[in-house]
Design a protein around this motif. Structure first.
Motif, PDB file in Angstrom:
ATOM      1  N   GLN A 186      -6.049   7.841   0.720  1.00 13.90           N
ATOM      2  CA  GLN A 186      -5.805   6.503   1.227  1.00 13.90           C
ATOM      3  C   GLN A 186      -6.841   6.143   2.279  1.00 13.90           C
TER       4      GLN A 186
ATOM      5  N   TYR B 168      -3.811  12.042  -7.591  1.00 11.97           N
ATOM      6  CA  TYR B 168      -4.205  12.381  -6.229  1.00 11.97           C
ATOM      7  C   TYR B 168      -5.271  11.395  -5.767  1.00 11.97           C
TER       8      TYR B 168
ATOM      9  N   THR C   2       1.577   9.114  -6.234  1.00 11.64           N
ATOM     10  CA  THR C   2       1.960  10.506  -5.993  1.00 11.64           C
ATOM     11  C   THR C   2       3.050  10.942  -6.966  1.00 11.64           C
TER      12      THR C   2
ATOM     13  N   ASP D  41      -8.980   1.176  -0.363  1.00 14.29           N
ATOM     14  CA  ASP D  41      -7.553   1.401  -0.164  1.00 14.29           C
ATOM     15  C   ASP D  41      -7.160   2.772  -0.712  1.00 14.29           C
ATOM     16  N   PHE D  42      -7.665   3.111  -1.903  1.00 11.33           N
ATOM     17  CA  PHE D  42      -7.389   4.406  -2.532  1.00 11.33           C
ATOM     18  C   PHE D  42      -8.643   4.884  -3.251  1.00 11.33           C
TER      19      PHE D  42
ATOM     20  N   LYS E  43       0.832  -1.208   0.000  1.00 13.90           N
ATOM     21  CA  LYS E  43       0.000   0.000   0.000  1.00 13.90           C
ATOM     22  C   LYS E  43       0.862   1.252   0.000  1.00 13.90           C
ATOM     23  N   GLU E  44       1.890   1.242   0.808  1.00 14.95           N
ATOM     24  CA  GLU E  44       2.780   2.406   0.872  1.00 14.95           C
ATOM     25  C   GLU E  44       3.489   2.618  -0.465  1.00 14.95           C
TER      26      GLU E  44
ATOM     27  N   HIS F 262       0.978   4.019  -2.997  1.00 19.42           N
ATOM     28  CA  HIS F 262       0.705   5.426  -2.695  1.00 19.42           C
ATOM     29  C   HIS F 262       1.864   6.315  -3.146  1.00 19.42           C
ATOM     30  N   ARG F 263       3.069   5.879  -2.873  1.00 17.54           N
ATOM     31  CA  ARG F 263       4.260   6.644  -3.282  1.00 17.54           C
ATOM     32  C   ARG F 263       4.321   6.780  -4.798  1.00 17.54           C
TER      33      ARG F 263
END
Length: 126
Positions: A43, A40, A35, A53-54, A27-28, A31-32
């Motif tokens: 989370q 955009y 971005t 999750d997003f 997940k991290e 997300h990274r």
């Protein structure tokens, strides 16, 4: 439109163990990378009784990361009412396994770009 039949390919024990041990870093990582690419997404965004999750409100797209637990029929069946309700709100959900994100994250972005392009070209002229 012809319905697609997706054949389920059982994952190896090694893949399953890796997924179980790396669900939060996946997940991290996603997300990274979202971005970095300029997307955009919120989370762990909640819509009514469901958490994604997003989620991107601009395009009404949710991304769900399906870990190993989604392989079980009872977890899959619990997702059915969620799918119906979310579809009724006009939200499109893209689902990826954590393994897909780790192995071929570019496919995630190809699917995302394709969906956004479809939304932009499906306007009606009156």
């Amino acid at each position: 439109m012809i319905p697609q039949i997706l054949l389920h390919r059982p994952e190896s024990e090694k893949t399953i163990r890796y997924s179980l041990n790396n669900s939060i870093p996946v997940k991290e990582e996603l997300h990274r990378r979202l971005t970095q690419k300029g997307y955009y997404f919120l989370q762990d965004h909640r819509i009514n009784n469901y958490t994604f999750d997003f989620y991107c409100s601009t395009f009404k797209i949710a991304i769900e990361i399906d870990g190993y637990a989604h392989e079980f029929s009872d977890v899959y069946n619990l997702d059915a009412p969620k799918k119906l309700h979310i579809h009724s709100l006009g939200i499109t959900v893209l689902r990826f396994t954590d393994h897909q994100i780790l192995v071929d994250i570019e496919e995630v972005f190809r699917a995302l770009k394709h969906l956004i392009n479809q939304q932009n070209t499906s306007s009606y002229v009156v």
